[in-house]
Design a protein around this motif. Structure first.
Motif, short mmCIF file in Angstrom:
data_model
loop_
_atom_site.label_atom_id
_atom_site.label_comp_id
_atom_site.label_asym_id
_atom_site.label_seq_id
_atom_site.Cartn_x
_atom_site.Cartn_y
_atom_site.Cartn_z
N THR A 41 0.86 -1.19 0.00
CA THR A 41 0.00 0.00 0.00
C THR A 41 0.89 1.24 0.00
O THR A 41 2.10 1.13 0.14
N ASP A 42 0.28 2.38 -0.15
CA ASP A 42 1.02 3.64 -0.05
C ASP A 42 1.06 4.15 1.39
O ASP A 42 1.47 5.28 1.64
N LEU A 43 0.61 3.32 2.33
CA LEU A 43 0.54 3.74 3.73
C LEU A 43 1.87 3.48 4.42
O LEU A 43 2.54 2.49 4.15
N ASP A 44 2.21 4.36 5.34
CA ASP A 44 3.47 4.17 6.07
C ASP A 44 3.27 3.24 7.26
O ASP A 44 2.14 2.92 7.65
N GLY A 45 4.38 2.80 7.81
CA GLY A 45 4.34 1.86 8.93
C GLY A 45 3.60 2.40 10.14
O GLY A 45 2.91 1.65 10.84
N ASP A 46 3.72 3.69 10.41
CA ASP A 46 3.03 4.28 11.56
C ASP A 46 1.51 4.19 11.40
O ASP A 46 0.79 3.92 12.36
N THR A 47 1.04 4.42 10.19
CA THR A 47 -0.40 4.33 9.93
C THR A 47 -0.88 2.89 10.10
O THR A 47 -1.93 2.65 10.73
N ILE A 48 -0.13 1.94 9.57
CA ILE A 48 -0.50 0.53 9.70
C ILE A 48 -0.51 0.13 11.18
O ILE A 48 -1.44 -0.51 11.65
N GLU A 49 0.52 0.53 11.91
CA GLU A 49 0.59 0.21 13.35
C GLU A 49 -0.55 0.86 14.12
O GLU A 49 -1.08 0.27 15.06
N ALA A 50 -0.95 2.07 13.72
CA ALA A 50 -2.07 2.74 14.37
C ALA A 50 -3.35 1.91 14.19
O ALA A 50 -4.13 1.76 15.14
N VAL A 51 -3.56 1.36 13.01
CA VAL A 51 -4.74 0.52 12.76
C VAL A 51 -4.67 -0.72 13.64
O VAL A 51 -5.66 -1.10 14.28
N VAL A 52 -3.51 -1.35 13.70
CA VAL A 52 -3.32 -2.53 14.54
C VAL A 52 -3.64 -2.20 15.99
O VAL A 52 -4.26 -2.99 16.71
N ASP A 53 -3.27 -0.98 16.43
CA ASP A 53 -3.50 -0.56 17.81
C ASP A 53 -4.91 0.00 18.04
O ASP A 53 -5.22 0.45 19.15
N GLY A 54 -5.75 -0.01 17.01
CA GLY A 54 -7.12 0.46 17.17
C GLY A 54 -7.26 1.97 17.12
O GLY A 54 -8.23 2.52 17.62
N GLU A 55 -6.33 2.62 16.49
CA GLU A 55 -6.37 4.08 16.36
C GLU A 55 -6.70 4.45 14.92
O GLU A 55 -5.82 4.76 14.12
N THR A 56 -7.99 4.40 14.59
CA THR A 56 -8.41 4.62 13.21
C THR A 56 -9.26 5.87 13.03
O THR A 56 -9.87 6.04 11.98
N ASP A 57 -9.29 6.75 14.02
CA ASP A 57 -10.13 7.94 13.90
C ASP A 57 -9.72 8.85 12.75
O ASP A 57 -10.56 9.54 12.18
N ASP A 58 -8.45 8.85 12.40
CA ASP A 58 -7.97 9.71 11.31
C ASP A 58 -7.81 8.96 9.99
O ASP A 58 -7.46 9.56 8.97
N LEU A 59 -8.08 7.66 10.00
CA LEU A 59 -7.93 6.87 8.78
C LEU A 59 -9.04 7.22 7.80
O LEU A 59 -10.21 7.26 8.15
N THR A 60 -8.66 7.47 6.56
CA THR A 60 -9.64 7.84 5.54
C THR A 60 -10.21 6.59 4.87
O THR A 60 -9.63 5.50 4.94
N LEU A 61 -11.31 6.79 4.19
CA LEU A 61 -11.91 5.70 3.41
C LEU A 61 -10.91 5.19 2.38
O LEU A 61 -10.79 3.97 2.20
N THR A 62 -10.20 6.07 1.74
CA THR A 62 -9.21 5.66 0.73
C THR A 62 -8.13 4.78 1.34
O THR A 62 -7.76 3.75 0.77
N ALA A 63 -7.62 5.18 2.50
CA ALA A 63 -6.58 4.39 3.17
C ALA A 63 -7.14 3.06 3.64
O ALA A 63 -6.50 2.01 3.50
N ALA A 64 -8.35 3.08 4.18
CA ALA A 64 -8.99 1.84 4.64
C ALA A 64 -9.22 0.89 3.46
O ALA A 64 -9.02 -0.32 3.57
N ALA A 65 -9.60 1.45 2.32
CA ALA A 65 -9.82 0.63 1.13
C ALA A 65 -8.52 0.00 0.65
O ALA A 65 -8.51 -1.15 0.20
N ALA A 66 -7.42 0.74 0.77
CA ALA A 66 -6.12 0.17 0.39
C ALA A 66 -5.79 -1.03 1.25
O ALA A 66 -5.29 -2.05 0.75
N LEU A 67 -6.11 -0.95 2.53
CA LEU A 67 -5.88 -2.09 3.42
C LEU A 67 -6.85 -3.22 3.13
O LEU A 67 -6.46 -4.39 3.06
#
Length: 143
Positions: A41-67
């Motif tokens: 994906t075009d997402l960085d490691g910090d963003t991926i780790e944030a999702v793993v940690d349940g921190e998705t308040d700032d995650l966009t639909l586009t980023a979520a779709a990439a995952l």
């Protein structure tokens, strides 16, 4: 895909839908691994780790779709975004809702114009905004 998670959860509240999106994305990352998620994906490691940690308040639909697109059972990210937006529009039509009616029922701080822009893809909505919009629509359809 993200919009179909409403069919799999009994809690159609914004928090319930957001939690369902989050659990799904976490399961995708768990399946493919953090390194693959970063590489594919075009997402960085910090963003991926944030999702793993349940921190998705700032995650966009586009980023979520990439995952979500990393899941072998889903289409590509662009198709996921388009299908999610189409689902919202069709739900509004079926529930006889316009963007102002949706905005009036949102806990999220969005105007009718911002709801329209988010659904049309002129602004990239966050997962909490998606959950709030989908919640209004799904609850109206259930009524």
């Amino acid at each position: 895909m993200l919009h179909t998670l409403a069919e799999e959860t009994a809690d159609l509240s914004p928090n319930g839908l957001h939690a369902a999106y989050e659990r799904y994305l976490q399961s995708v990352i768990e399946t493919v691994g953090v390194d693959t998620a970063v590489a594919d994906t075009d997402l960085d490691g910090d963003t991926i780790e944030a999702v793993v940690d349940g921190e998705t308040d700032d995650l966009t639909l586009t980023a979520a779709a990439a995952l979500a697109a990393l899941d072998d059972d889903t289409p590509d990210a662009e198709a996921i975004v388009l299908e999610t937006r189409d689902h919202l529009l069709m739900g509004m039509t079926t529930a006889v809702l316009d963007v102002d009616a949706v905005a009036a029922e949102l806990d999220a701080d969005l105007t009718g114009q911002e709801v329209q822009q988010a659904i049309e893809g002129r602004i990239d909505m966050t997962l909490p905004e998606l959950a709030a919009i989908q919640s209004v629509i799904e609850q109206r359809l259930e009524a």
